[in-house]
Design a protein around this motif. Structure first.
Motif, PDB file in Angstrom:
ATOM      1  N   GLY A 153      56.893  67.147  39.554  1.00 21.01           N
ATOM      2  CA  GLY A 153      55.904  69.287  39.549  1.00 21.01           C
ATOM      3  C   GLY A 153      55.761  68.051  37.379  1.00 21.01           C
ATOM      4  O   GLY A 153      55.474  67.423  36.878  1.00 21.01           O
ATOM      5  N   LEU A 154      55.204  69.918  36.467  1.00 27.14           N
ATOM      6  CA  LEU A 154      54.985  69.592  35.813  1.00 27.14           C
ATOM      7  C   LEU A 154      56.152  69.208  34.874  1.00 27.14           C
ATOM      8  O   LEU A 154      55.446  68.255  34.117  1.00 27.14           O
ATOM      9  N   LEU A 155      56.899  69.234  34.440  1.00 30.18           N
ATOM     10  CA  LEU A 155      58.276  68.474  33.701  1.00 30.18           C
ATOM     11  C   LEU A 155      58.032  67.281  33.683  1.00 30.18           C
ATOM     12  O   LEU A 155      57.907  66.324  32.859  1.00 30.18           O
ATOM     13  N   HIS A 156      58.593  66.920  34.857  1.00 32.88           N
ATOM     14  CA  HIS A 156      58.266  64.933  35.114  1.00 32.88           C
ATOM     15  C   HIS A 156      56.259  64.658  34.862  1.00 32.88           C
ATOM     16  O   HIS A 156      57.306  63.496  33.879  1.00 32.88           O
ATOM     17  N   MET A 157      55.841  65.251  34.472  1.00 34.09           N
ATOM     18  CA  MET A 157      54.081  64.549  34.217  1.00 34.09           C
ATOM     19  C   MET A 157      54.580  64.333  33.175  1.00 34.09           C
ATOM     20  O   MET A 157      53.997  63.777  32.104  1.00 34.09           O
ATOM     21  N   GLU A 158      54.785  66.052  31.714  1.00 33.63           N
ATOM     22  CA  GLU A 158      54.792  65.381  30.623  1.00 33.63           C
ATOM     23  C   GLU A 158      55.675  64.453  29.558  1.00 33.63           C
ATOM     24  O   GLU A 158      55.796  63.683  29.409  1.00 33.63           O
ATOM     25  N   VAL A 159      56.914  64.796  30.714  1.00 27.97           N
ATOM     26  CA  VAL A 159      58.535  63.538  30.380  1.00 27.97           C
ATOM     27  C   VAL A 159      57.241  62.109  30.200  1.00 27.97           C
ATOM     28  O   VAL A 159      57.656  61.142  29.523  1.00 27.97           O
ATOM     29  N   VAL A 160      57.054  61.494  32.045  1.00 29.82           N
ATOM     30  CA  VAL A 160      56.453  60.181  32.075  1.00 29.82           C
ATOM     31  C   VAL A 160      55.004  60.417  30.539  1.00 29.82           C
ATOM     32  O   VAL A 160      55.519  59.520  30.302  1.00 29.82           O
ATOM     33  N   LYS A 161      54.289  61.044  30.476  1.00 30.17           N
ATOM     34  CA  LYS A 161      53.652  60.684  29.790  1.00 30.17           C
ATOM     35  C   LYS A 161      54.223  60.624  28.072  1.00 30.17           C
ATOM     36  O   LYS A 161      53.728  60.182  27.480  1.00 30.17           O
ATOM     37  N   GLU A 162      54.705  61.372  27.754  1.00 31.75           N
ATOM     38  CA  GLU A 162      55.701  60.845  26.385  1.00 31.75           C
ATOM     39  C   GLU A 162      56.213  59.182  26.329  1.00 31.75           C
ATOM     40  O   GLU A 162      56.199  59.337  25.629  1.00 31.75           O
ATOM     41  N   ARG A 163      56.801  59.575  27.737  1.00 37.09           N
ATOM     42  CA  ARG A 163      57.672  57.946  27.617  1.00 37.09           C
ATOM     43  C   ARG A 163      56.538  57.274  27.471  1.00 37.09           C
ATOM     44  O   ARG A 163      57.152  56.252  26.374  1.00 37.09           O
ATOM     45  N   LEU A 164      55.097  57.380  27.805  1.00 38.41           N
ATOM     46  CA  LEU A 164      54.145  56.399  27.912  1.00 38.41           C
ATOM     47  C   LEU A 164      53.519  56.304  26.498  1.00 38.41           C
ATOM     48  O   LEU A 164      53.486  54.913  26.325  1.00 38.41           O
ATOM     49  N   GLU A 165      53.272  57.487  25.737  1.00 41.69           N
ATOM     50  CA  GLU A 165      53.493  57.227  24.303  1.00 41.69           C
ATOM     51  C   GLU A 165      53.713  56.754  23.743  1.00 41.69           C
ATOM     52  O   GLU A 165      53.778  55.975  22.530  1.00 41.69           O
ATOM     53  N   ARG A 166      55.616  57.130  23.707  1.00 41.88           N
ATOM     54  CA  ARG A 166      56.745  56.872  22.796  1.00 41.88           C
ATOM     55  C   ARG A 166      56.601  55.521  22.438  1.00 41.88           C
ATOM     56  O   ARG A 166      56.996  54.788  22.166  1.00 41.88           O
TER      57      ARG A 166
END
Lengths: 600, 432
Positions: free
Chosen positions: A347-360
């Motif tokens: 879902g969208l939260l999962h997407m945001e969390v993954v993107k944030e972890r990839l960047e961070r």
């Protein structure tokens, strides 16, 4: 059947922000499971992002030993569940590992959509539900009203609801006493073949996959040969243990107990949440019910801003997937954005969390395209094509029909905002199903809504149109036929594939017009004029123009401070680097997300 | 003048003139006077009202003199082409400004036709003071008029009116000095008509030099805040571009030729000081937040001074003990703290930048392209910019004429594109 009389397996369930994790912390403190000096706020939320956002993404399980008022010591297994609708399946598996739940409701906010959804899930699983009204220390706390809402709205008796405050610790002991008194001890048979439910797993760099399990029947001990029933994988048990909350090896786990298993398996795909573990030989014949493959619902293209980071992105996704089997990805190439991946999320939260972890965590600069869903396209030739990316949409001429995923959405809202919810839902192609008053202050509304509409800013819109009062939950209900078309965006006369999106035919004109306007605001003026067009096939629906830049000079250079001047130039250059060069047009990242912010 | 204790470094032994014997270093001298009567609505530079502490203006003038003596002793002021007293508003110092101008010249050897400019505003321009400044050696005034339209002046938060601006121009011209007028375009609320009227008024006033700047809304300034909250429309880039072009035509027709992106002059009235910045001439900056640029050897000699190593001086970020190998020039900035400057006129810088020969060349190329005459092929080559200049030429931003590269009419308006491209081409090569 026999009982493990001094074991209680329970979970804490709540709407987001109702204080579940803080309560769990107090339980660990009260039972001296974690020394005070090691107490970090919200011990069970171990990821940085979980702590920062105050949400639980991964399930956790911890064993605490509690000396009850009756003088006896009980083994309590607290299974913390993910607190977001993206992870509903994980919640349902965690609940299967329990006999009871503490249903936490905020004393000021009252019953919200996920309170209802979680309570339903617990009821369906046949669990004992103990209501707990939390945050009673808040000035706005109104436990009586909330008690009423629980009884009226959820049909759960709340006379004996525990009144507690995770902040002050008040009521936490009472909660544990209620768990012992009301949650039944686990039942099972020690001489039956092993049956254990995997309710979560994580990857340890040194040990491989660690599975969190609830033993239903039999026992599991070190050295046993076991089988994962969903995929028939046989492996050895290298270690069994319990989490306190650090891993503590034990000889064996008996029926009714909760703990972890380490096997020789290094591939997380073989250790699936919901699967049943049994003996390799003479094992159980029937797995535990309820297992299903986790399917991603939302897809997006992730592209490194700097093309050289493509291999790094691939490595990072490989690493994240070890701890997150729900994450799937395949290479995708875009004319506009180069090489990247199409990534599927729950879902969208999962997407945001993954993107944030990839960047961070992996120091990547990523550009994400607007999220899409999985469309099923049936061609005139009788073929079915699965489309995860608008780019893959077949030519309009060969499409017989397109199906898209639908959700049943539940919205809880005060009566004053029913009109606002109806208005928003209608604009998002939602079909009204029914509504009912849960109490004088809460109305429950049901809609069938395409997932593609829900991921378009629906939640933010819902919140803003109801002044934050509405809460939302949803479940997947299946595919339905819709009149869908692919809308292309052209910059300087060329289709930018990464900006294409799939839209309902009746909405195409309006969305195209609004999006081109939005893009005109977002795309900075360039050295030349940039026409922006929205088109279906060859037919242009809307057109805007970004005029050519005419002036770009720095003002006066005071007293020879050329360093300052150059820094300004460098800042400007850096800003440009954050943009993607599409053809000759410099496009800021926001442009690729603009479609999500099309406020109609 | 009151007497102040002499600074300690003067007695410290052991510094030698780092300049090679024979040809002295030609340099410029910049003095930053950080005082203004009132801060303008668009200004984010370092300035504050002068404190009413008695003797403050004299104290400041003394401190500037101390700074100048320090650099003179190091040999940095053996061949001074220009002095620029800027700010802030130097004329807020009143009569003390005369002693300041005198004291900076003490110990400095000026070239025969040296230019000494004092910046002033219409509201602080006093004919008597102007006359005394001429007597102390000042040759040129730069007057911050910005606009001859009272409505626009109010938006900018200026303290003067169009009438007082005209009066100030007359008074300054009467002293016989050269006068330059600053005008600003692209101001919220300013129309093209208002702008052309201001340009024409500047021409009619008889000045031989006009500077034209488009307004930049600097974050945090009252004007930027007013624009953000919608009190004004943000400046329109197209209109600003039209204004800059109109200025170029009007001033050119009036005999003032553009010799730099923002500067127009009657032949012979070009600013020596500003041209120095664009041609790589070293400069010494004195005063709070003043920038200096010196050859590495001279900077090394300064480091050796006791006054620079004194840890008690405010604004010392780090101990400087050497210049990295391969440095060709050093740019450095004094702290913006006026009190610290007054207590200790000679002290170490707050920020230092060491430039390699490649970076220095890239910078000279970038800055040289601000000039109408452009840069030589030799400099372009040395700065590693030949290829990028070719690209910019294809885009119509620069042209290659008679062995020089220079910006075109379009290039003037899109200067940042040119400057940034040339700087990055040069420094990328420098890093490789």
């Amino acid at each position: 059947m026999s009982q493990a009389t001094h074991i209680r397996n329970f979970s804490i369930i709540a709407h987001i922000d109702h204080g579940k994790s803080t309560l769990a912390d107090r339980v660990l403190e009260l039972t001296h499971t974690v020394a005070d000096r090691d107490m970090v706020e919200q011990v069970l939320d171990s990821m940085d992002i979980e702590r920062e956002r105050g949400i639980t993404i991964k399930a956790q399980a911890v064993r605490v030993l509690y000396q009850a008022d009756d003088g006896q010591t009980y083994q309590l297994n607290l299974i913390d569940t993910p607190g977001h609708v993206d992870f509903t399946y994980e919640v349902s598996r965690s609940l299967q590992a329990c006999e009871g739940v503490l249903l936490v409701v905020d004393a000021a906010q009252g019953v919200e959509a996920q309170t209802v959804a979680n309570a339903m899930m617990a009821m369906n699983a046949g669990l004992e539900i103990i209501p707990l009204i939390n945050k009673i220390d808040l000035p706005a706390a109104d436990p009586e009203r909330v008690r009423h809402e629980i009884e009226e709205g959820l049909a759960i008796p709340a006379d004996n609801a525990v009144l507690a405050s995770g902040k002050t610790g008040e009521g936490v002991r009472e909660a544990l006493e209620s768990v012992i008194a009301l949650v039944p001890p686990p039942e099972g048979e020690s001489d039956k073949p092993l049956k254990a439910l995997i309710f979560d797993s994580y990857f340890d760099t040194y040990r491989g996959v660690v599975a969190l399990v609830r033993v239903i029947d039999g026992r599991v001990s070190k050295g046993m040969k076991i089988r994962m029933m969903a995929n028939n994988t046989v492996t050895d048990v290298e270690e069994v243990g319990v989490r306190r909350p650090a891993n503590l090896p034990v000889e064996s786990l008996e029926f009714g107990e909760v703990g972890y298993l380490i096997t020789g398996l290094k591939d997380p795909a073989l250790v699936k949440v919901g699967d049943t573990v049994t003996l390799a030989k003479h094992g159980a014949t029937e797995p535990l019910p309820g297992y299903r493959e986790v399917k991603p619902m939302v897809f997006t293209g992730l592209f490194p801003i700097d093309g050289d980071q493509y291999p790094d992105l691939r490595d990072a996704l490989d690493r994240l997937q070890l701890n997150d089997p729900a994450l799937i990805y395949e290479p995708e190439s875009s004319h506009a954005l180069g090489f990247g991946f199409r990534v599927g999320f729950l879902g969208l939260l999962h997407m945001e969390v993954v993107k944030e972890r990839l960047e961070r965590e992996f120091d990547l600069d990523l550009l994400a395209t607007a999220p899409s869903v999985e469309y099923h396209v049936y061609t005139t030739a009788g073929e079915e094509v699965v489309v995860h990316s608008p780019q893959d949409m077949p030519e309009a001429g060969v499409i017989e029909r397109v199906e898209e995923p639908y959700l049943r959405a539940t919205v809880l809202v005060p009566p004053d905002y029913v009109g606002a919810v109806m208005e928003l839902s209608e604009s998002r192609r939602a079909t009204f199903k029914d509504m009912q008053y849960l109490s004088a202050t809460t109305v429950e509304m049901h809609y069938d809504i395409p997932l593609s509409e829900l991921i378009m800013d629906f939640f933010d819109q819902l919140k803003s149109r109801t002044r934050g009062y509405a809460s939302l939950d949803y479940e997947y209900i299946g595919y339905r036929t819709s009149k869908l078309v692919k809308l292309d965006i052209l910059l300087a006369g060329k289709v930018v594939d990464a900006l294409s999106f799939i839209v309902h035919r009746d909405k195409a004109y309006q969305r195209g017009r609004v999006l081109t306007e939005k893009l005109r605001e977002i795309i900075p003026r360039q050295m030349f004029e940039v026409p922006i067009q929205a088109a279906i096939g060859g037919k242009v629906l809307a057109r805007e123009t970004v005029r050519a830049k005419r002036k770009d000079v720095l003002a006066k250079c005071y007293g020879g401070d050329i360093t300052r001047k150059r820094k300004l130039l460098e800042k400007q250059k850096k800003g440009k680097k954050r943009m993607k060069n599409v053809g000759n047009v410099e496009v800021p990242q926001d442009a690729f997300m603009a479609i999500l912010k099309v406020d109609e | 003048m009151r007497s102040w204790p002499s600074s300690r470094w003067m007695s410290s032994p052991g510094h030698t003139n780092p300049n090679p014997p024979g040809r002295p270093l030609t340099a410029s001298l910049y003095v930053h006077v950080p005082f203004c009567v009132l801060k303008c609505a668009y200004c984010d530079f370092h300035s504050a009202p002068i404190s009413d502490e008695p003797g403050m203006a004299d104290h400041f003038a003394w401190a500037v003199g101390e700074g100048a003596s320090h650099w003179a002793a190091l040999g940095a002021l053996d061949d001074v082409a220009s002095i620029y007293i800027g700010g802030g508003t130097p004329t807020t110092l009143g009569p003390s400004l005369v002693s300041l101008v005198e004291s900076v010249q003490r110990g400095a050897r000026l070239v025969s036709d040296a230019e000494i400019t004092v910046e002033t505003n219409p509201d602080t321009t006093d004919p008597a003071l102007a006359g005394r400044l001429i007597g102390s050696g000042v040759t040129r005034f730069s007057l911050g008029v910005q606009s001859f339209d009272d409505a626009v002046l109010r938006i900018l938060g200026r303290c003067h009116t169009a009438t007082s601006a005209r009066r100030a121009v007359d008074a300054l011209l009467d002293t016989g000095a050269r006068v330059s007028v600053d005008l600003m375009c692209g101001i919220p609320g300013q129309t093209l008509d208002s702008w052309t009227a201001s340009v024409e008024a500047a021409l009619a006033s008889g000045v031989g030099h006009v500077s034209v700047y488009p307004l930049t809304l600097e974050e945090g300034t009252p004007l930027a805040i007013a624009a953000r909250v919608g009190e004004f429309d943000a400046p329109d880039d197209d209109l600003a571009a039209d204004m800059m072009q109109a200025a170029c035509e009007l001033l050119g027709a009036g005999g003032l030729q553009r010799y730099e992106v923002a500067s127009y002059a009657r032949p012979g009235e070009e600013s020596t000081h500003n041209s120095g910045y664009w041609t790589g001439r070293p400069y010494v900056g004195i005063g709070p937040s003043a920038a200096s640029m010196l050859p590495a050897a001279l900077f090394e000699a300064a480091i050796a001074c006791e006054a620079w190593s004194d840890p008690g001086v405010a604004g010392v970020g780090k101990t400087l003990d050497s210049v990295p190998p391969g440095t060709s020039r050093v740019r450095f900035l004094r702290s913006a703290d006026t009190t610290a400057f007054l207590r200790k006129p000679v002290g170490p810088p707050e920020e230092v930048e060491f430039l390699t020969p490649a970076q220095a060349a890239a910078e000279d190329a970038m800055l040289g392209l601000r000039l109408a005459e452009g840069i030589t092929e030799e400099l372009a080559e040395r700065a590693g910019g030949t290829e990028i200049l070719g690209t910019l030429e294809a885009r119509g931003l620069v042209e290659h004429v008679a062995g020089r590269w220079r910006v075109t009419e379009t290039g003037w308006l899109l200067g940042n594109e040119v400057f940034e491209a040339v700087w990055h081409a040069g420094t990328r090569r420098g890093l490789a």
